[in-house]
Scaffold this motif. Structure first.
Motif, mmCIF file in Angstrom:
data_model
loop_
_atom_site.group_PDB
_atom_site.id
_atom_site.type_symbol
_atom_site.label_atom_id
_atom_site.label_comp_id
_atom_site.label_asym_id
_atom_site.label_seq_id
_atom_site.Cartn_x
_atom_site.Cartn_y
_atom_site.Cartn_z
ATOM 1 N N UNK A 76 51.622 -51.015 -44.920
ATOM 2 C CA UNK A 76 53.008 -51.078 -45.387
ATOM 3 C C UNK A 76 53.867 -51.916 -44.446
ATOM 4 N N UNK A 77 53.607 -51.793 -43.138
ATOM 5 C CA UNK A 77 54.385 -52.569 -42.169
ATOM 6 C C UNK A 77 54.103 -54.061 -42.314
ATOM 7 N N UNK A 115 40.255 -37.312 -41.235
ATOM 8 C CA UNK A 115 40.202 -38.275 -42.348
ATOM 9 C C UNK A 115 41.606 -38.539 -42.890
ATOM 10 N N UNK A 116 42.389 -37.491 -43.119
ATOM 11 C CA UNK A 116 43.746 -37.671 -43.626
ATOM 12 C C UNK A 116 44.624 -38.432 -42.631
ATOM 13 N N UNK A 117 44.445 -38.161 -41.343
ATOM 14 C CA UNK A 117 45.223 -38.874 -40.333
ATOM 15 C C UNK A 117 44.911 -40.360 -40.338
ATOM 16 N N UNK A 118 43.623 -40.714 -40.450
ATOM 17 C CA UNK A 118 43.248 -42.125 -40.494
ATOM 18 C C UNK A 118 43.792 -42.804 -41.751
ATOM 19 N N UNK A 119 43.774 -42.097 -42.874
ATOM 20 C CA UNK A 119 44.322 -42.666 -44.121
ATOM 21 C C UNK A 119 45.819 -42.937 -43.978
ATOM 22 N N UNK A 120 46.556 -41.998 -43.395
ATOM 23 C CA UNK A 120 48.002 -42.170 -43.211
ATOM 24 C C UNK A 120 48.296 -43.335 -42.269
ATOM 25 N N UNK A 121 47.520 -43.439 -41.173
ATOM 26 C CA UNK A 121 47.733 -44.540 -40.224
ATOM 27 C C UNK A 121 47.446 -45.878 -40.886
ATOM 28 N N UNK A 122 46.354 -45.966 -41.643
ATOM 29 C CA UNK A 122 46.017 -47.218 -42.327
ATOM 30 C C UNK A 122 47.088 -47.594 -43.345
ATOM 31 N N UNK A 123 47.583 -46.615 -44.087
ATOM 32 C CA UNK A 123 48.629 -46.902 -45.069
ATOM 33 C C UNK A 123 49.906 -47.368 -44.386
#
Length: 293
Positions: A32-33, A20-28
């Motif tokens: 941002x990009x 879950x944390x990995x998916x949140x970081x990737x989405x953020x």
């Protein structure tokens, strides 16, 4: 690790939470990009300036000693200066001012002001007849849009009038900083005297030129102060077109000699021509638009 936290063991036992944390970081990161700020027409600060002066009629040696050397000696006092280079021809001096790369961008406008001020300090030491010096430090303008205007059946003067109209309207567009014309040719009126006719009438060519300049001079004629208003008085006789020139008469030995009898008056473009602009092989006028930072 005794007494510590084993992150690997904790991650293996809480796989769902780690994913879950990995998916949140990737989405953020993706969001941002996509929202990353970018400039379509980035601004560049060029730390170079060109100083030019002309001395019509002077030789290379005279121009070098009286103009180029004096400019270079004074500009050696420029703060942040890296080096100077110069190029001198007969009657023309060009000096390139190059700042150090380490010069902060925010300091560059102030340094260019100092360059102009230093040249103004020595302007009185230049010989009579010097034209300039002129300065060019606008190397950082980025023309993000260039329009090409072409026309069939229109003269260059008519096409330029239309482009000037378009330029005036585009300057009202928000965030437009500067608009330049590319490939325009300046018009001149040339008076070419016939040496044979001048010799036959025993006329002095320079005297005729001086007479034409005197008639076309802009001279203040004063102001008439009336009740509640001022009326500007203007001297008539100034040339408005090439036809006005052709109608000029000279009195020679009791005879009236029209200028058209001893000279050819024609309106044409400056020779040699200025840099031209072409679009698909056709002569055109370019409209270059630079946006604000």
């Amino acid at each position: 690790m005794p007494g510590g936290v084993n992150l690997s063991d904790w991650a293996l036992r809480h796989r769902a939470l780690v994913w879950f944390f990995m998916l949140v970081v990737i989405a953020a990161g993706v969001m941002s990009y996509l929202r990353l700020g970018r400039s379509e027409d980035p601004a560049f600060t060029f730390k170079n300036m060109v100083v030019q002066a002309s001395w019509p009629g002077a030789t290379i040696e005279e121009t070098t000693e009286q103009v180029t050397d004096r400019i270079e000696r004074k500009l050696q006092e420029t703060p942040g200066l890296d080096f100077l280079t110069s190029y001198t021809t007969a009657g023309q001096a060009t000096v390139f001012v190059n700042l150090r790369e380490s010069t902060p961008t925010r300091d560059v406008p102030g340094i260019w002001y100092q360059v102009r001020k230093k040249i103004a300090d020595i302007r009185a030491t230049f010989p009579n007849g010097i034209v300039g010096p002129g300065f060019n430090d606008e190397f950082g303008d980025t023309y993000g849009i260039i329009y090409a205007f072409t026309a069939d059946g229109f003269s260059d003067r008519q096409l330029r009038d239309y482009v000037e109209t378009a330029r005036s309207r585009l300057l009202h567009v928000a965030d437009v900083s500067k608009i330049d014309l590319i490939g325009t040719q300046e018009e001149r009126i040339y008076v070419e005297f016939s040496a044979r006719k001048l010799a036959g009438l025993q006329l002095d060519r320079q005297a005729l030129i001086d007479a034409l300049r005197a008639q076309n001079a802009v001279t203040p004629a004063g102001v008439v102060q009336a009740a509640g208003e001022k009326i500007l008085v203007q001297v008539s006789g100034a040339f408005r077109s090439e036809e006005d020139l052709r109608r000029v008469n000279f009195v020679v030995n009791g005879r009236v000699v029209p200028l058209s009898d001893i000279a050819t008056v024609r309106r044409t473009y400056i020779d040699p021509p200025q840099p031209m602009f072409r679009f698909n092989g056709t002569r055109a006028i370019g409209l270059a638009i630079a946006m604000r930072n």
